[in-house]
Motif scaffolding. Sequence first.
Motif, mmCIF file in Angstrom:
data_model
loop_
_atom_site.group_PDB
_atom_site.id
_atom_site.type_symbol
_atom_site.label_atom_id
_atom_site.label_comp_id
_atom_site.label_asym_id
_atom_site.label_seq_id
_atom_site.Cartn_x
_atom_site.Cartn_y
_atom_site.Cartn_z
ATOM 1 N N THR A 373 0.827 -1.205 0.000
ATOM 2 C CA THR A 373 0.000 0.000 0.000
ATOM 3 C C THR A 373 0.861 1.255 0.000
ATOM 4 O O THR A 373 0.656 2.171 -0.797
ATOM 5 N N PHE A 374 1.828 1.284 0.912
ATOM 6 C CA PHE A 374 2.664 2.480 1.005
ATOM 7 C C PHE A 374 3.439 2.701 -0.286
ATOM 8 O O PHE A 374 3.637 3.830 -0.721
ATOM 9 N N ALA D 294 12.728 6.123 -7.666
ATOM 10 C CA ALA D 294 12.424 4.697 -7.723
ATOM 11 C C ALA D 294 12.357 4.024 -6.368
ATOM 12 O O ALA D 294 11.536 3.146 -6.143
ATOM 13 N N ASP D 295 13.220 4.388 -5.462
ATOM 14 C CA ASP D 295 13.058 3.808 -4.126
ATOM 15 C C ASP D 295 13.867 4.566 -3.090
ATOM 16 O O ASP D 295 14.680 5.424 -3.394
ATOM 17 N N ASN D 296 13.576 4.233 -1.863
ATOM 18 C CA ASN D 296 14.230 4.860 -0.743
ATOM 19 C C ASN D 296 14.229 3.832 0.371
ATOM 20 O O ASN D 296 13.202 3.562 0.990
ATOM 21 N N HIS D 297 15.375 3.214 0.568
ATOM 22 C CA HIS D 297 15.387 2.057 1.471
ATOM 23 C C HIS D 297 15.057 2.428 2.897
ATOM 24 O O HIS D 297 14.423 1.669 3.616
ATOM 25 N N ARG D 298 15.469 3.630 3.298
ATOM 26 C CA ARG D 298 15.192 4.011 4.677
ATOM 27 C C ARG D 298 13.692 4.125 4.891
ATOM 28 O O ARG D 298 13.129 3.594 5.846
ATOM 29 N N LEU D 299 13.050 4.780 3.929
ATOM 30 C CA LEU D 299 11.594 4.940 4.010
ATOM 31 C C LEU D 299 10.906 3.573 4.059
ATOM 32 O O LEU D 299 10.063 3.303 4.920
ATOM 33 N N GLU D 300 11.333 2.706 3.155
ATOM 34 C CA GLU D 300 10.707 1.391 3.094
ATOM 35 C C GLU D 300 10.952 0.618 4.372
ATOM 36 O O GLU D 300 10.087 -0.102 4.865
ATOM 37 N N PHE D 301 12.138 0.775 4.915
ATOM 38 C CA PHE D 301 12.450 0.089 6.161
ATOM 39 C C PHE D 301 11.489 0.543 7.256
ATOM 40 O O PHE D 301 10.909 -0.265 7.973
ATOM 41 N N PHE D 302 11.253 1.831 7.324
ATOM 42 C CA PHE D 302 10.373 2.329 8.389
ATOM 43 C C PHE D 302 8.939 1.875 8.193
ATOM 44 O O PHE D 302 8.284 1.492 9.138
ATOM 45 N N TRP D 303 8.492 1.939 6.946
ATOM 46 C CA TRP D 303 7.091 1.540 6.841
ATOM 47 C C TRP D 303 6.900 0.030 6.772
ATOM 48 O O TRP D 303 5.813 -0.452 6.619
ATOM 49 N N THR D 304 7.991 -0.700 6.869
ATOM 50 C CA THR D 304 7.851 -2.133 7.163
ATOM 51 C C THR D 304 7.899 -2.347 8.670
ATOM 52 O O THR D 304 7.128 -3.116 9.227
ATOM 53 N N LEU D 305 8.808 -1.623 9.294
ATOM 54 C CA LEU D 305 9.053 -1.856 10.715
ATOM 55 C C LEU D 305 7.867 -1.401 11.557
ATOM 56 O O LEU D 305 7.414 -2.128 12.465
ATOM 57 N N ILE D 306 7.333 -0.213 11.237
ATOM 58 C CA ILE D 306 6.268 0.316 12.098
ATOM 59 C C ILE D 306 5.028 -0.583 12.096
ATOM 60 O O ILE D 306 4.555 -0.975 13.168
ATOM 61 N N PRO D 307 4.518 -0.967 10.914
ATOM 62 C CA PRO D 307 3.388 -1.908 10.969
ATOM 63 C C PRO D 307 3.750 -3.184 11.708
ATOM 64 O O PRO D 307 2.931 -3.735 12.450
ATOM 65 N N ALA D 308 5.005 -3.639 11.523
ATOM 66 C CA ALA D 308 5.396 -4.885 12.180
ATOM 67 C C ALA D 308 5.315 -4.744 13.693
ATOM 68 O O ALA D 308 4.791 -5.616 14.389
ATOM 69 N N ILE D 309 5.793 -3.617 14.205
ATOM 70 C CA ILE D 309 5.766 -3.427 15.659
ATOM 71 C C ILE D 309 4.326 -3.327 16.156
ATOM 72 O O ILE D 309 3.917 -3.996 17.113
ATOM 73 N N VAL D 310 3.540 -2.505 15.463
ATOM 74 C CA VAL D 310 2.155 -2.317 15.885
ATOM 75 C C VAL D 310 1.408 -3.643 15.866
ATOM 76 O O VAL D 310 0.688 -3.989 16.810
ATOM 77 N N LEU D 311 1.641 -4.406 14.796
ATOM 78 C CA LEU D 311 0.927 -5.680 14.683
ATOM 79 C C LEU D 311 1.397 -6.673 15.735
ATOM 80 O O LEU D 311 0.603 -7.442 16.267
ATOM 81 N N THR D 312 2.680 -6.633 16.032
ATOM 82 C CA THR D 312 3.161 -7.527 17.086
ATOM 83 C C THR D 312 2.439 -7.223 18.390
ATOM 84 O O THR D 312 1.975 -8.130 19.099
ATOM 85 N N ALA D 313 2.326 -5.925 18.688
ATOM 86 C CA ALA D 313 1.616 -5.551 19.915
ATOM 87 C C ALA D 313 0.185 -6.069 19.869
ATOM 88 O O ALA D 313 -0.315 -6.669 20.831
#
Lengths: 640, 248, 122, 522
Positions: A373-374, D294-313
Motif C-alpha cells: 500500500t505504502f 524509484a526507491d528509498n530504502h530508509r523509508l521502506e524500512f520504516f514503513w515495514t518496521l512500524i506496521p510490524a511493531i504495531v501488529l506484534t503488539a
Amino acid sequence: MAHAATAHHDHHAGHGHDDHGHHHETFLSKYVFSMDHKMIAKQFLITGILMAFIGMLMSVIFRIQLGWPEGTYPWMETLLGKWGKGGKLSPEFYMGLVTIHGTIMVFFVLTAGLSGTFSNLLIPLQLGARDMASPFINMLSYWLFFVSTVLMLGSVFVETGPASGGWTVYPPLSALPQAMSGSGLGMTLWLLSMTIFIASSLMGSLNYIATILNMRTVGMKMTRMPLTIWAFLCTAILGVLSFPVLLSAAVLLTFDRLFHTSFYLNEIYIAGAPLAQTGGSAILYQHLFWFLGHPEVYIILMPALGLTSEVIATNARKPIFGYRAMIGSLLGISVLSFIVWGHHMFMTGMNPFLGNVFMILTLVIAVPSAVKTFNYLATLWKGSIHMTPAMLFAIGLVSMFISGGLTGIWLGNAALDINLHDTYFVVAHFHLVMGAASIFGMLAGVYHWFPRMFGRVMNARLGYLHFWLTLASAYMVFFPMHFIGMDGVPRRYYSFTEFEYMAPWLDLNKFISISAILGSVAQFVFLYNFFNSIFRGEKSGQNPWKANTLEWTAPMDVRLHGNWPGDIPHVYRWPYDYSVPGAVDDFIPQNVSDDELPEAARSVNREQTLAAEAANQEKKEETSTLAFSSLFSKLGFRKG
Amino acid sequence: MSTHSVAANEGKIWDGGNEPFGASYGKLMMWFFLLSDAFTFTALLLGYGALRFSALNWADPDVVFQSAPGIESGAPLVFVGIMTFILIMSSVTMVLAVEAGHRNSKSEVVKWMIWTVIGGAMFLGCQAWEWTHLFSEGASITKNPFAPELVPYIEKFVAQGMSHHEATLKAVNEIPHNYEFTSLFFTITGFHGFHVLSGVVINIIITINAMAGTYQRRGHYEMIEKVGLYWHFVDLVWVFVFTFFYLV
Amino acid sequence: MAGFDTKQIWKVFFILLAITVLEFLIALTPALEGLRTDYKLAVNLTYVVLTLFKAFYIIAYFMHLKFEKINLVYSIALPPVFVIYCIVLVLYEGGYWNGIRKENVTSNQKIEQVENHAPEHH
Amino acid sequence: MKIFSTKSLRIFAVGFSACMFFVASAFGQAADSTQKASGNAAAAGGEYAKYDAKKGESIFSIKCSSCHYLYDSEGKGTGPSLHGVTKRAPNQEWFYKWIKNSQALIATGDKYANEVWNKYKPTQMTAFGELSNDDINNILAYIETTPEPAPKAATADAGAAGGSGVAEEVMGTSYYVLFGLVIVLIIAVILASLRVISTLFRSKGERLFNWNNINGILFLVFLIVGFFWIYVQFANYTRHLLPEAASEHGVLVDRMLMITFALTFFVFVVTQAMLFYFSYKYRQQDGKKALHYADNHRLEFFWTLIPAIVLTALVLYGAKVWTQVMFTDEDQEKKALNVEVYAYQFGWNIRYAGEDNSLGKANYMLINKEFEVEGYEKGTNFMGLDTKDKSAMDDRMADEMWLPKGRPVLMKIRAQDVIHSAYMPHFRVQMNAVPGMPTQFMFTPTITTDEMRLKTGDPKFDYILLCNKICGASHYNMKRRVKVVEPEEYDRWYKEKTKAYFTKIQNKVDSAANSGMAQLLK
C-alpha cells in the motif's frame, strides 16, 4: 544475439511457434480451438465477463430478497419457476444463489477470468516469447474451464436445486442429500465442476511457470520482469500447490456422497434415523478446504495487484516505488498464505491452541500488505497522473485494498473473531479486499490492455462513468455492512425479519440493495462499451499508453501468431524507466539500449536521481536530437 | 539497481534467453506437476493421519495383511513385500531405460521399457489380487471386518456354530462399526493404483513410440526421462503408502 | 550425463532393498514384539525416518534431482516444508479430536446398546 | 450533426429499461400486498377447542416456527403454512405419525404423506419423536384456533427504525426505486448533453473537457463526500450496534475491538486521504513532469518496521485475550453451571445438568428411541441420553435458556445433523456445533435481561441464541431466547424446570421423590 532466442525455440520441436503466419487456419482452429495465447486470453476474458454478469445478476436477485424481505414480485415466479412461488424467492433457492454466486465469482471470474486472461495475454508478450511453453495444454486449460462453467451452471437447473451449502460446501450439509435440497444432484455437479476446474487451473499454472522460467527473451532478467509477471508467477505457484489439496478434499467428499464412506461424517442423526456413516471428522474437511481456500484469496488478489502496479506506474509516469520490496512482499504473501489457513476456523471447534498459532502468523501477512500500500502511495506521490479509465480503476483498487485489508486485522484476531465470525462484517471485509479490489484490478487490466487484445481503445468517457458509478456503489454496498456485522447479524440469512435486534437494519439493507442494483446497472455501461469498442472503438496506435513493456513493441496485428515478426526484441532495462531525467520522452521502453539514449539518461540510478532531476530542470526545454531510433519514434504517435 | 542498463545477455543463467533450471519446459512442467500431485497425496494421507489419530481404535495391519496367494493366513506383510519389490524393480528398469536413452540406444530403451511395463502390470495384478482377497474377507469401502469392535460379535457368532468366515461376514454386514480404515485404504491405494495404471498406459505408448523410432528421429530421448519422472513418483508415493498403511 | 551409470543404479536399488528389508525385520521379528508394543511411537518414527531415506534415494538418484541445477533442487525441495507444517498441525488436531472422543464415549456404547439400536446399514 | 447519437440513446435505453423494470416490480409488489385480504380467521378448528392451544403455542414457537407460518407464507417458510391443515390431512392419527417421523410414514406408502412429500421434497421435515399425541393435539388446536393477524398497516408496530407497515413499506420501496431512477435519468441526460456539447466543440477543433482535471477533482470530491458520509454513518448507526458486552470476557473482547478500531480507522483515514489527495494533486497538468524516484530504502524500512511493531503488539494482546477466553481449567469447568445446547435442523434443545451439576452422556443412536428404564415409564429419548448414565437421569430440559447473573456458565455445544453455530452476540459468545464432536464455551453473564432492558431503553429486549453457520433452508430462523436473571430467580425457575425433562418420568420422580427412583439418582 537474436539467434539465441530462435535457437532456443527450435530446441522444443513439436509445438507450432515457428510456423506463425503460414499455416492455414479454419474458423475452428482460429476462434474455437485456437492455440494462440492471445486468443485463449480473449476466450478466458469473455467467458469470465459472462460469468461475472451471471454472478452479479444472482446477487441482484438475493439482494432484492434481503432489501425487501416482505415483497413479492411476479417476475420472480416467471424467472425462477417453483423456486419463486408466489413471486417470492424461496429460502432453498436463496441459499443456492448465494452458493453459486460465491463459487462463480471466486473461481470462474476472479481466478480463471482474471488470472487466466492476463497470464495468458501478458506472460508471452511481456517476456518476449512467441507463445506459451505448451500451447496445446493452454488450449486444453481453457476448454476444461469452459466445461466446468457449463457443469456449474447446470447445477442451477437440476430439479432439486443448485448446490446450496455456501461456496465452502462444508459437510455434513453438503454430504447428505437429506440435509437440504441443494445437497442432491446439484452438489454432485458442483464437485464435478470443481474437479475439472482444478485440472484446468493446474494446466494453466504449470504452463505459466514453465514459460516464465524458460522463455524470457534475452536480457529479461527476473529482476527486469514487470511486476505483473511476478504476480502471475506467485499466483501460479500458489495454484500448483494449493488446488490439489482441494482436489483431495473434493474426492473424499464425493466418496462420502456416492459411496457412503464417512471421512467427514460422525455420529449424525438426520431425517428421523441415525446415519450408519460414522467415525470421520467434519473439521478435517475444513482444514483441507482452507489449505486451498486461503492461498486462493491471494490467487485472486495478486494478479490484480500486479496489473495495478503496471497500470499505476505507466499512468503516473513514475517508476513503481520500491520494485524489490514489491517483489519481496508478493513472495512473502505467497509463503505466508500457506501457513495461516486456520484463521477461517477459529470458531469451528478447532483446537484453541492452534488458534493462537494461526492468529500470530495471520497478522504477519499484514506487514507485506502494508508495504504494498505504502509503495503505491509513494508511486503516486509527485507523479503526473494520466487519468485513463485503467488508472482510475487502479486507484480504486488501492482504496478498496486499504479498506478491506484493514478489517482483515480485526478478523485475523481470534479474540475479535468470536463475535465477528460469519457475520456481515466478514462479508464486507472479503467483498472489499478480494471481491471489489480484484474486480477493480481486472477492470483496470481490461481498459489498459484492451488495445493489445483488440487493436482498439475503449471509450474513455463511458469508462469514467463506469468507474465513478462502480466506485461509489461498491462503497455504498459494502461499507455499511461493517455496521451490520458489528451488530452481530449473521451472513447467509434469507431474511432479517425474524430477529428483533436486526430490525434497525432493514432500512440500511434496502439502501445496500439499491446500491447493488445501481452498481449492477453501471456494469452494463461497461458491457456496452466493451463489445461496442471491439467492433467500433477508436483504433489504437502502437503504444497508446506510452508504456515501457515489451507487449507494446509487438505489432498490433492481433491475428499474428508468434507475436513478433522476425526477431524478438532484446531487453536492456527494467520496465519502469518513466520520466527519466535527461531522456527525450518520459518513458524508455525495455528494448531500448543505453547506446540509443542521450548521455544524461544513461545508467540512471537512485543516488543520481535527485541530482539528475536538478539538471533536468535546466534542460527542460531542450529537445535532444539524439532521440532513439527504435521502433517507437518511427511510429510517431501523437503527443499530448 | 534495475535502472542499470547493461548489455543484453552476459550469459548468466537468469538473464533470459536461457533455461535457468537447465531443464526444458516439458521437464519443468512434469516436475511441477509431480509437486502438485505430491500435495494431492499429502492431503489424502493427512486425512488418513488425522482420522487415525482421532480414532479410538484401529485395525492391526499385521492381521489385515497376512495373506498371500497360496498362503491363507499367517504370513503378515509378505505379499506387500513382494509388491514393493516389484515396484522398486520396475523403477530400476525405468532408470536403466533413461540411461540407455542418454546413450541413444534404441534397442536398450525398448528392452528396459518393456520390463518396466511388465513390472507395472505385475504390480497392478498384485493389487487386484489383494483387493479381491480383502473383498472376500468381507472388506469394502464401507465395511471393515478388521474393526476391533466387531471381535466380540464374531466370537459370539462363532459360538453359535458359524465358521469364522461366516461369522465375520455376518458381523460386518449387520453391526455398525468404524470403517475409516478400509475406506481410507481403498481410497488411497485406489488413487495410487489409478496413477500406476495411467503410468503403465503412458509407458506402453512411449514404448511403442520408441520402437517406431520417434525419439531416434527427434535426436533425444527426453520423453522417456519425463515419463520416467512420473513413474518414479508413483514408486515414491508407494513407499509412503506402504509405511503408513502396512507398517505403522 | 552425471548420475546415470548402471553401477550406481544397482547400488541405489540395493540400498532401497536393504532399507525395506530392515523395515520388515523391525515389523516382524518376534523378538522385537515387546519393543513394538512398549515403544510404539519410537518404532513408528523409525519407520518414518527409514521411509524418508528411501524417498531421498528415489528422488535424488532415480529422479536424478541430485544432479540437477541447484535452482531446480530448491524449488522442488522447499515447498514440502509447508507439508511438514501442515502434517504437524493436522496430526495435533487429530490428537485433540481423539481426546474429545474419549471424553464422550458413553457408558453403554458397548455391545448391547449398539445391538438393540442398530440402524439400517448400507 | 446528430443531437442524439445512437450510442447515447442506447445507453439511455439500457438505464431506463432497467429502472422501469424495478419500478414495475415495486408496483407489482404494492398491488400484491394490498390484495392480501384479511381473511376470516378462527373459523376452523372447532373440534380442537377442547385441547390446550396455549400449550400448543409454546411448543409451536419452539419446534415448528422455524419452518412453518400459520398463514399465507407462500414461498416464505421452508414448509407449508399450517392454518387449515386439519382439513387437508386425512385424520388425526396421520398427524401423530407424520410429525413423529415423516420419512417413516412416507415409506409406508401413505397417500397423503407422499403427496406432501412430492410437493416439498427433497426438503424433509425434522422428526419430532419426543412429542406426545397430546402435544400434537395442542399444537393443532393452536394452529386452527389462532386468527389471522390483521395486515401490518393496521398494527404498525414494526421495529424501531425499519419502519412501517405495508403502506409506508411500499412508499419506501418506491422512494428508493424512484431515487435510483432519477439518478440514472440524470446521468443519462448529462451524458447526452455532454456528448452534444463536446461534439460541438470538437467540430471547432477545441477540447471542452480536460478529463484529467475533472477526474482529479472528482477524486477530491469523493474523498470529502466519502468521509462526510462515513461520519454520517457513524452518527446514525453506532446507536444500533450491540449494547455493552453482557459477559465478563465480552468486556475484554470489546476493549480489544475498540483498540483495533481506533488503530485501523486512523490508518484508514490517513491512507485514503493520501491516496485521493495525491490522485488530485498530482494529476497530469501541462508543464509538470513526474519525479523519477524509484526507491528509498530508509523509508521502506520504516514503513515495514512500524506496521510490524504495531501488529506484534496487537497480536500479543489478542493472544492474551484469546487465551483468557478459551482456555479454562477443569476445576473452573466443574464449578460452572453446566448447560448443553443441542442443535438440530432447525432449532435448539437445551439441557441443564441436574443437582450433580454433571451433564449425562448421550449417544446419537439412542435419539428418538423408545426407552425403558426400570421403575420409569416409557418415553421417547429425543436427546439420545445414555439411559445407563446416572448423571443423565437428573438432567433438565428447558425451552428457554435461563442463566443466573454472575455465575460462570459452561455451555456444551453439540449438533445432531449438520454443523450449526451457537452464537449469542450480546455475550460475545460463539462456537460451532459440530456433529460428532462436542465443543464448548465458558462465559459469565454479568447483566440481567431486566437490567439490559433499562440500559438499552428497549422494554422488549431479549438476549438471543441463534445459528450462525449455514445449516439448511431455515437457517435464518433458528433461534432460542436467552434470559439472564438474578441467581435467586434462576433457582426458582430451575426448580420448576425439574418437571420439564423426561416429562413422563419426571412426573413420576416427583410423585415418588422418596422412592427407589431417588436412590437411583445417587
